[in-house]
Scaffold this motif. Sequence first.
Motif, PDB file in Angstrom:
ATOM      1  N   GLY A 228       0.846  -0.678  -4.455  1.00 52.79           N
ATOM      2  CA  GLY A 228       0.455   0.154  -5.554  1.00 52.79           C
ATOM      3  C   GLY A 228       1.506   0.735  -6.111  1.00 52.79           C
ATOM      4  O   GLY A 228       2.557  -0.190  -6.463  1.00 52.79           O
TER       5      GLY A 228
ATOM      6  N   THR B  91      -1.476  -3.277 -12.491  1.00 52.09           N
ATOM      7  CA  THR B  91      -1.645  -1.805 -12.919  1.00 52.09           C
ATOM      8  C   THR B  91      -2.896  -1.459 -12.846  1.00 52.09           C
ATOM      9  O   THR B  91      -3.263  -0.084 -12.551  1.00 52.09           O
ATOM     10  CB  THR B  91      -0.868  -1.760 -14.308  1.00 52.09           C
ATOM     11  OG1 THR B  91      -1.600  -2.233 -15.255  1.00 52.09           O
ATOM     12  CG2 THR B  91       0.605  -1.956 -14.190  1.00 52.09           C
TER      13      THR B  91
ATOM     14  N   GLU C 298      -5.080   0.633 -10.369  1.00 52.47           N
ATOM     15  CA  GLU C 298      -5.025   1.901 -10.157  1.00 52.47           C
ATOM     16  C   GLU C 298      -5.933   2.888 -11.031  1.00 52.47           C
ATOM     17  O   GLU C 298      -6.147   2.475 -12.405  1.00 52.47           O
ATOM     18  CB  GLU C 298      -3.458   2.449 -10.644  1.00 52.47           C
ATOM     19  CG  GLU C 298      -2.506   1.971  -9.813  1.00 52.47           C
ATOM     20  CD  GLU C 298      -2.421   2.590  -8.277  1.00 52.47           C
ATOM     21  OE1 GLU C 298      -2.905   3.688  -8.425  1.00 52.47           O
ATOM     22  OE2 GLU C 298      -1.795   2.088  -7.410  1.00 52.47           O
TER      23      GLU C 298
ATOM     24  N   GLU D 119      -4.709   4.318 -14.495  1.00 51.76           N
ATOM     25  CA  GLU D 119      -3.763   3.591 -15.487  1.00 51.76           C
ATOM     26  C   GLU D 119      -4.285   3.718 -16.733  1.00 51.76           C
ATOM     27  O   GLU D 119      -3.728   4.143 -17.576  1.00 51.76           O
ATOM     28  CB  GLU D 119      -3.826   2.164 -15.015  1.00 51.76           C
ATOM     29  CG  GLU D 119      -3.557   0.955 -16.009  1.00 51.76           C
ATOM     30  CD  GLU D 119      -1.913   1.128 -16.639  1.00 51.76           C
ATOM     31  OE1 GLU D 119      -1.540   0.246 -17.482  1.00 51.76           O
ATOM     32  OE2 GLU D 119      -1.151   2.202 -16.375  1.00 51.76           O
TER      33      GLU D 119
ATOM     34  N   LEU E  50       0.352   9.405 -11.890  1.00 53.42           N
ATOM     35  CA  LEU E  50       0.561   7.785 -11.720  1.00 53.42           C
ATOM     36  C   LEU E  50       1.915   7.399 -12.527  1.00 53.42           C
ATOM     37  O   LEU E  50       2.740   6.793 -12.213  1.00 53.42           O
ATOM     38  CB  LEU E  50      -0.647   6.944 -12.168  1.00 53.42           C
ATOM     39  CG  LEU E  50      -0.486   5.712 -12.255  1.00 53.42           C
ATOM     40  CD1 LEU E  50      -0.129   5.022 -10.825  1.00 53.42           C
ATOM     41  CD2 LEU E  50      -1.668   4.819 -12.646  1.00 53.42           C
TER      42      LEU E  50
END
Length: 202
Positions: free
Chosen positions: A116, A139, A142, A145, A152
Amino acid sequence: MRRSDSDRVVNIIGAGEVGGEVLDLDNDADLEGKTALVRVDFNVPMNDAGEVTDDTRLRAALPTVEFLLEKGAKVALMAHFGRPKGKVVPEMSLKPVAEAFAKVLGAPVFFAENCGFHEKAHAFVNSRSAGDVILMENTRFEPGEEKNDPKLAADMAKLADIYVNDAFSAAHRAHASTEGVAQLLPAYAGKSMEKELSSLDA
């Protein structure tokens, strides 16, 4: 791309500590011993066997990656692949892309598998040395994102000393890996990005 989108690209790249100015890698960056977090476009075509069938986008990243390595940096690449919508989808892992990019680069690419962008990722990146190339996991695995989640983006920023956007096709999107992280680190245009922006100005 619409003119409004191209203006947004410029704003995103220069959104960090320099008040809207697009920094120049050649003249402004002290890279020796630094970690560069580079947003690339590795959304490449793959066959059913999980093999990259066209490495054009991988080769487009070479000038930036090679420049950073020559200047003594550690390079952590991040990219999206497909549309997993914030969930881990094994078929959309970037692991095969890491293997394909290693062939293009002619050097090892260390894949941050199951890391991650949080504490495990920080430890993985910190364990590598200057001159190493790392590819982070997709990405878009997540949830934050595509929402441009500040937490993040902050976790991404902790991976590096500078941010380089070399993904022109994704730069107009307000995502954590494009706009969010560029707010938190000195932000630069990569070589491919510079070429695209120059063509817009021509």
